[in-house]
Design a protein around this motif. Structure first.
Motif, short mmCIF file in Angstrom:
data_model
loop_
_atom_site.label_atom_id
_atom_site.label_comp_id
_atom_site.label_asym_id
_atom_site.label_seq_id
_atom_site.Cartn_x
_atom_site.Cartn_y
_atom_site.Cartn_z
N GLY A 8 2.80 -1.29 5.17
CA GLY A 8 1.15 -1.90 4.77
C GLY A 8 1.19 -2.15 2.88
N ILE A 9 0.13 -3.05 3.17
CA ILE A 9 -0.43 -3.23 1.81
C ILE A 9 -1.94 -3.05 1.97
CG2 ILE A 9 -1.95 -4.68 0.30
CD1 ILE A 9 0.02 -6.87 0.91
N ILE A 10 -1.99 -1.70 1.32
CA ILE A 10 -3.60 -1.50 2.18
C ILE A 10 -4.79 -2.21 1.70
CG2 ILE A 10 -5.23 0.72 1.39
CD1 ILE A 10 -2.62 2.42 0.46
N GLY A 11 -5.27 -1.74 2.49
CA GLY A 11 -6.33 -3.27 2.90
C GLY A 11 -8.09 -2.57 1.79
N PRO A 12 -8.70 -3.65 1.82
CA PRO A 12 -10.03 -3.85 1.06
C PRO A 12 -10.48 -2.59 1.92
CG PRO A 12 -10.20 -5.55 1.57
CD PRO A 12 -8.66 -5.09 2.27
N THR A 13 -10.83 -2.42 3.04
CA THR A 13 -11.78 -1.78 3.17
C THR A 13 -11.45 -0.39 3.44
OG1 THR A 13 -10.80 -1.74 5.43
CG2 THR A 13 -12.67 -3.38 5.19
N HIS A 14 -10.06 0.47 3.39
CA HIS A 14 -9.55 1.66 2.90
C HIS A 14 -10.39 2.65 2.28
CE1 HIS A 14 -7.53 5.59 1.67
NE2 HIS A 14 -8.01 5.31 0.46
N ASN A 15 -11.39 3.81 3.64
CA ASN A 15 -12.58 4.63 3.18
C ASN A 15 -12.08 5.50 3.80
OD1 ASN A 15 -14.53 4.56 5.77
ND2 ASN A 15 -12.91 2.89 5.49
N TYR A 16 -12.32 6.87 3.47
CA TYR A 16 -12.28 8.34 4.37
C TYR A 16 -13.57 8.86 5.34
CZ TYR A 16 -9.53 8.62 0.13
OH TYR A 16 -8.47 9.14 -0.50
N ALA A 17 -13.42 8.39 6.66
CA ALA A 17 -14.02 8.16 7.57
C ALA A 17 -13.94 9.22 8.51
CB ALA A 17 -14.47 7.77 8.62
N GLY A 18 -12.74 9.93 8.26
CA GLY A 18 -12.46 11.12 8.84
C GLY A 18 -12.29 11.31 10.64
N ALA A 39 -6.21 3.02 -4.31
CA ALA A 39 -5.28 2.80 -3.26
C ALA A 39 -4.29 1.26 -2.79
CB ALA A 39 -5.96 2.95 -2.16
N ALA A 40 -4.35 0.02 -3.29
CA ALA A 40 -3.34 -1.44 -2.69
C ALA A 40 -2.63 -0.47 -3.76
CB ALA A 40 -4.14 -1.87 -2.53
N LEU A 41 -3.19 -0.57 -4.31
CA LEU A 41 -2.08 -0.91 -6.03
C LEU A 41 -0.80 1.03 -6.31
CD1 LEU A 41 -4.83 -1.21 -8.72
CD2 LEU A 41 -2.67 -2.89 -8.01
N GLN A 42 -1.44 1.85 -5.72
CA GLN A 42 -0.41 2.28 -5.57
C GLN A 42 0.51 2.34 -4.21
OE1 GLN A 42 -3.28 6.09 -4.70
NE2 GLN A 42 -3.41 6.77 -6.88
N ILE A 59 6.39 -6.63 3.40
CA ILE A 59 5.17 -6.35 3.38
C ILE A 59 4.41 -6.91 4.52
CG2 ILE A 59 4.55 -6.31 1.10
CD1 ILE A 59 4.05 -8.79 1.79
N PHE A 60 3.60 -5.68 5.44
CA PHE A 60 2.90 -7.25 6.35
C PHE A 60 1.20 -6.53 6.32
CE2 PHE A 60 5.73 -4.80 9.31
CZ PHE A 60 6.15 -6.06 9.99
N LEU A 61 0.46 -7.61 5.79
CA LEU A 61 -1.02 -7.68 5.31
C LEU A 61 -1.66 -7.00 6.32
CD1 LEU A 61 0.55 -10.12 4.14
CD2 LEU A 61 -1.40 -11.97 4.81
N PRO A 62 -2.98 -6.41 5.55
CA PRO A 62 -3.84 -5.94 6.22
C PRO A 62 -5.04 -6.24 7.54
CG PRO A 62 -4.67 -5.93 3.22
CD PRO A 62 -3.39 -6.95 3.78
N HIS A 63 -4.73 -5.71 7.70
CA HIS A 63 -5.63 -6.75 9.55
C HIS A 63 -7.12 -7.04 9.12
CE1 HIS A 63 -3.18 -5.19 12.72
NE2 HIS A 63 -2.50 -5.32 12.05
N TRP A 393 -10.19 -6.88 -5.12
CA TRP A 393 -10.14 -5.07 -4.17
C TRP A 393 -11.85 -4.43 -4.80
CZ3 TRP A 393 -7.12 -8.03 -1.71
CH2 TRP A 393 -6.84 -7.13 -0.46
N PRO A 394 -12.27 -3.52 -3.46
CA PRO A 394 -13.53 -2.56 -4.05
C PRO A 394 -13.13 -1.96 -5.08
CG PRO A 394 -13.70 -3.22 -1.82
CD PRO A 394 -12.42 -3.93 -2.30
N GLU A 395 -13.88 -1.07 -6.11
CA GLU A 395 -13.03 0.21 -6.45
C GLU A 395 -13.09 1.14 -5.99
OE1 GLU A 395 -12.96 0.60 -10.96
OE2 GLU A 395 -14.89 -1.11 -11.06
#
Length: 429
Positions: A8-18, A39-42, A59-63, A393-395
């Motif tokens: 999965g390509i890591i999407g632009p909303t990757h966040n730590y909401a727990g 995250a996405a580049l990793q 690959i699969f795309l972000p939702h 992607w947001p930094e």
């Protein structure tokens, strides 16, 4: 058979909401500032590494995120901005769920049985319902759309809609497969939990596993239903792939991965006499250490020369106890001969290692040629994806950013740019 790993390509909303109960890393880092671009580049870097090893990569795309359609089912109305603003004002946890990038962990997309295992000779894929957690339960529809597009040719593939939601199914993260060294006589193993352990839910239900095996047409004599140990779940092994992984004739697992390891060993050896079961003893690597480093959430792969390699998270290398044990493993002249380290720290901090990020699909050459080529990766496509990520992607994303309309707009535009760059129509995926 050719194995393709679909990441999965890591999407632009990757966040730590727990949001993931029972996932220690997710809970520990809840509220921290994430780095979606990194995250996405990793993730792409890991894919490049597998291709460099001679492996096929997909690959699969972000939702679609924010998931305003999901919020509308909860009664919020208006255009997208109005829906999101109302939800943020009403309950910020709902926005966190609607913004989750957890679909990047495609080991939970579904369960795959290759054509050599099934009664009708087709590759069967059952979409996981992920019903235990709200942020993941909303993924099934978009996952199914991508799977039906990627594997559309009915001559080779059959896609199954999710098992009904009361029966939790979390996909290939709770599935293992063993074959003889000659590649014949596969055994499919479905790992499930029962009840709660240490206050954490068992996410994979036995009923769901049995249903997937029936739908795929797997020979019951070569199907094993294996119970995960309560100790593993209580320690944070929310999926089996946190404490065990298989490949070919090798099963690599922690001593405390399964409720009855002796029974499993006996059943495997009866069906696959040349199977090699590598058990890591708890007095060398504790269950806590194994889960913290994601030692078993490694990709165990067969290289073009026939040898096996472990693609490990950097956290496994950084732990002296784990790395020493792995050094001894490689030196003992067993089937695992090579260690490869992948830096996926952003994913790891949210509770997903190298194996979480990929779905294994085994196909013959004709079936491989029938896969939609837009889902297959090469160096040129990698570079194209990286350019979009670097530009769009947001930094960083901090917890309060989840309610910022500018972030919603940016993440929507970022995904649209990726979809276009990969040749998909705006309403196709």
């Amino acid at each position: 058979m050719i194995e393709v790993n679909f990441d999965g390509i890591i999407g632009p909303t990757h966040n730590y909401a727990g949001l993931s109960i029972g996932n220690i890393a997710s809970a520990t880092n809840a509220g921290d500032v994430s780095a979606p671009r990194l995250a996405a580049l990793q993730g792409i870097g890991k894919m490049r590494r597998t291709m460099a090893l001679g492996l096929r990569q997909g690959i699969f795309l972000p939702h679609v995120r924010p998931n305003t359609d999901w919020l509308r089912t909860l009664g919020f109305v208006g255009d997208d901005a109005e829906v999101l603003a109302s939800a943020w004002a009403s309950d910020r946890a709902l926005i966190a769920n609607a913004m989750s990038a957890s679909a990047m962990w495609t080991a939970n997309a579904g369960t795959v049985s290759p054509s050599s295992d099934t009664a009708d000779g087709l590759c069967h894929i059952s979409v996981a319902n992920l019903s235990t957690m709200p942020h993941r339960a909303s993924e099934a529809a978009q996952t199914e759309r991508q799977l039906r597009l990627a594997f559309a040719d009915p001559r080779f593939f059959r896609i199954h809609s999710p098992v009904p939601a009361p029966f939790g199914d979390e996909g290939a993260a709770n599935f293992m497969r063993l074959t003889s060294q000659a590649g014949h006589g596969a055994v499919e193993m479905f790992v499930y939990g029962e009840g709660n352990a240490g206050g954490f839910p068992s996410r994979q239900h036995r009923t769901a596993s049995e249903a997937v095996a029936r739908r795929h047409g797997i020979d019951p004599a070569r199907t094993l239903l294996v119970r995960q140990s309560d100790a593993a779940i209580a320690a944070g092994a929310f999926h089996n792939d946190v404490v065990a992984v298989s490949n070919g004739h090798v099963l690599f697992a922690h001593e405390h991965a399964f409720a009855n390891p002796a029974a499993l060993r006996s059943a495997v050896q009866a069906l696959i006499p040349d199977a090699v079961m590598i058990e890591v003893p708890a007095d060398r690597v504790s269950l806590h250490t194994a889960i913290r480093t994601y030692l078993f959430n490694s990709q165990l792969v067969t290289l073009p020369d026939g040898g096996m390699a472990l693609i490990l998270p950097a956290e496994a290398r950084d732990d002296e106890t784990v790395w020493m044990w792995l050094g001894e493993l490689v030196a003992c002249n067993g089937p695992i001969r090579q260690l490869e380290v992948a830096d996926v720290r952003e994913s790891m901090r949210n509770g997903g290692g190298p194996a979480c990020l990929r779905l294994r699909v085994q196909v013959d050459p004709d079936a491989l040629a029938a896969i939609d080529p837009r889902f297959l990766l090469d160096e040129t496509v990698c570079a194209r994806i990286e350019r979009v990520i670097a530009r769009e992607w947001p930094e960083t994303i901090a917890p309060d950013d989840l309610g910022d309309p500018r972030l919603w707009e940016r993440c929507t535009a970022a995904r649209q740019a990726l979809v276009a760059a990969l040749g998909f129509g705006p309403d196709e995926i």
